[in-house]
Design a protein around this motif. Structure first.
Motif, PDB file in Angstrom:
ATOM      1  N   GLN A  14       0.816  -1.211   0.000  1.00 37.95           N
ATOM      2  CA  GLN A  14       0.000   0.000   0.000  1.00 37.95           C
ATOM      3  C   GLN A  14       0.853   1.266   0.000  1.00 37.95           C
ATOM      4  OE1 GLN A  14      -2.316  -0.162   3.569  1.00 37.95           O
ATOM      5  NE2 GLN A  14      -0.565  -0.068   4.944  1.00 37.95           N
ATOM      6  N   ALA A  15       2.130   1.124   0.409  1.00 42.97           N
ATOM      7  CA  ALA A  15       3.048   2.266   0.371  1.00 42.97           C
ATOM      8  C   ALA A  15       3.805   2.347  -0.948  1.00 42.97           C
ATOM      9  CB  ALA A  15       4.038   2.184   1.533  1.00 42.97           C
ATOM     10  N   GLY A  16       3.548   1.400  -1.843  1.00 44.47           N
ATOM     11  CA  GLY A  16       4.155   1.467  -3.172  1.00 44.47           C
ATOM     12  C   GLY A  16       5.259   0.474  -3.437  1.00 44.47           C
ATOM     13  N   LEU A  17       5.454  -0.529  -2.533  1.00 43.58           N
ATOM     14  CA  LEU A  17       6.512  -1.521  -2.740  1.00 43.58           C
ATOM     15  C   LEU A  17       5.909  -2.832  -3.217  1.00 43.58           C
ATOM     16  CD1 LEU A  17       9.546  -2.264  -2.431  1.00 43.58           C
ATOM     17  CD2 LEU A  17       8.972  -3.139  -0.155  1.00 43.58           C
ATOM     18  N   SER A  18       6.330  -3.290  -4.399  1.00 42.26           N
ATOM     19  CA  SER A  18       5.902  -4.584  -4.923  1.00 42.26           C
ATOM     20  C   SER A  18       7.031  -5.584  -4.699  1.00 42.26           C
ATOM     21  CB  SER A  18       5.576  -4.472  -6.413  1.00 42.26           C
ATOM     22  OG  SER A  18       5.296  -5.746  -6.964  1.00 42.26           O
ATOM     23  N   VAL A  19       6.763  -6.660  -3.969  1.00 41.27           N
ATOM     24  CA  VAL A  19       7.785  -7.639  -3.605  1.00 41.27           C
ATOM     25  C   VAL A  19       7.456  -8.995  -4.229  1.00 41.27           C
ATOM     26  CG1 VAL A  19       8.986  -8.812  -1.720  1.00 41.27           C
ATOM     27  CG2 VAL A  19       8.145  -6.471  -1.406  1.00 41.27           C
ATOM     28  N   GLN A  20       8.449  -9.581  -4.896  1.00 40.33           N
ATOM     29  CA  GLN A  20       8.347 -10.958  -5.371  1.00 40.33           C
ATOM     30  C   GLN A  20       9.515 -11.744  -4.781  1.00 40.33           C
ATOM     31  OE1 GLN A  20       7.293 -11.678  -9.585  1.00 40.33           O
ATOM     32  NE2 GLN A  20       7.418  -9.459  -9.832  1.00 40.33           N
TER      33      GLN A  20
END
Length: 308
Positions: free
Chosen positions: A272-278
């Motif tokens: 929700q803060a803008g970090l996409s983690v894979q």
């Protein structure tokens, strides 16, 4: 010998060392060259250390916004395979539609794959208050990041058309640790971060201290960012370590898979803060394998425009 290990063993022959220079037994032999690539040694006034910078520039016209760029740590070892991948994709660009990627490898002026003392200084975060490394270690990550931002990027941007909104940092092991350090402390530095087998265990996981306040830094300094975390499924033994096997005990203590999994769990709420983690668990891979296997995903990551 596994095919991947055999390939890694050939890296010194790909133009990044003088492996053949000393062989005078066969007339006509000379050191191999890596096509469409340049290298230059530069001295940093910030760190006081010299670096060997490797560059592979696309051989196609730059998009209007400039080239996406990958800054690659451990350049002596890892630049050649990634540069060859990028060159191959350039040749297929007319059919694939893939945008070209500029590759910048950061290494050291040595003929070996790694300058182990130098990378250990440059890639490790500053000590926690009240702790100290051995006197030969400097934990130089804050200065090394300044070198990249204040000296190296301007050098590259002056020579090549770079899309400064499409920059990727890729590091393995200690390099992966530095990648996380940079993301947590200065998320504005890059849009994409790739950390292969990061040494999260370093100094009792001190790199995670920066997670305090990281969400706020993402919102105010970073904007959308992506992180790819990888680790080999052979990096954390499941059975008990033998008492006389110090290497196995060390690998067990470092908890590579557990640390990556725990970090993934902590970071997922930050979407929700803008970090996409894979996060990827690499089948059959040990610590060394993960660098090259992860590099196969770096170009696609560098082209991802969701973090602009």
């Amino acid at each position: 010998m596994k095919p991947l290990a055999r390939w890694l063993g050939l890296l010194p022959l790909l133009g990044l060392s003088s492996a053949l220079a000393g062989n005078n037994d066969h007339a006509g032999w000379q050191s191999a060259q890596l096509a469409y690539s340049l290298q230059r040694d530069v001295h940093s006034e910030i760190t006081g250390r010299s670096y060997r910078i490797f560059v592979s520039a696309p051989q196609v016209p730059a998009p209007a916004e400039g080239f996406a760029v990958v800054y690659l740590l451990d350049g002596n070892a890892l630049f050649a395979p990634l540069a060859m991948q990028a060159r191959g994709e350039d040749l297929r660009a007319a059919r694939s539609g893939d945008t070209p990627v500029l590759i910048v490898g950061i290494g050291y002026p040595v003929d070996e794959l790694y300058d182990l003392p130098a990378r250990a200084d440059d890639y490790t975060p500053p000590n926690r208050p009240g702790t100290a490394n051995p006197p030969t270690r400097r934990s130089n990550a804050s200065l090394f990041l300044r070198f990249i931002e204040e000296e190296l990027k301007p050098l590259i941007n002056a020579r090549y058309p770079v899309d400064t909104a499409q920059q990727t940092l890729f590091g393995h092991s200690y390099g992966g640790l530095f990648t996380l350090y940079t993301l947590f402390n200065a998320p504005q530095s890059f849009q994409h971060y790739v950390a292969a087998s990061p040494s999260i265990w370093w100094q009792q996981r001190s790199v995670l201290d920066a997670l305090t306040g990281f969400e706020q830094r993402l919102k105010t300094q970073g904007g959308p960012r992506t992180l790819l975390l990888t680790v080999g499924d052979r990096e954390q033994p499941s059975g008990p370590a033998q008492a006389d096997d110090q290497r196995q005990q060390l690998v067990r203590q470092r908890q590579m898979i557990s640390n990556v999994s725990a970090l993934d769990a902590r970071l997922q709420p930050l979407q929700q803060a803008g970090l996409s983690v894979q996060t990827r668990l690499l089948p059959g891979a040990d610590h060394g394998d993960s660098a090259v296997l992860t590099s196969l995903e770096v170009l696609a990551t560098a082209r991802d425009k969701t973090a602009r």
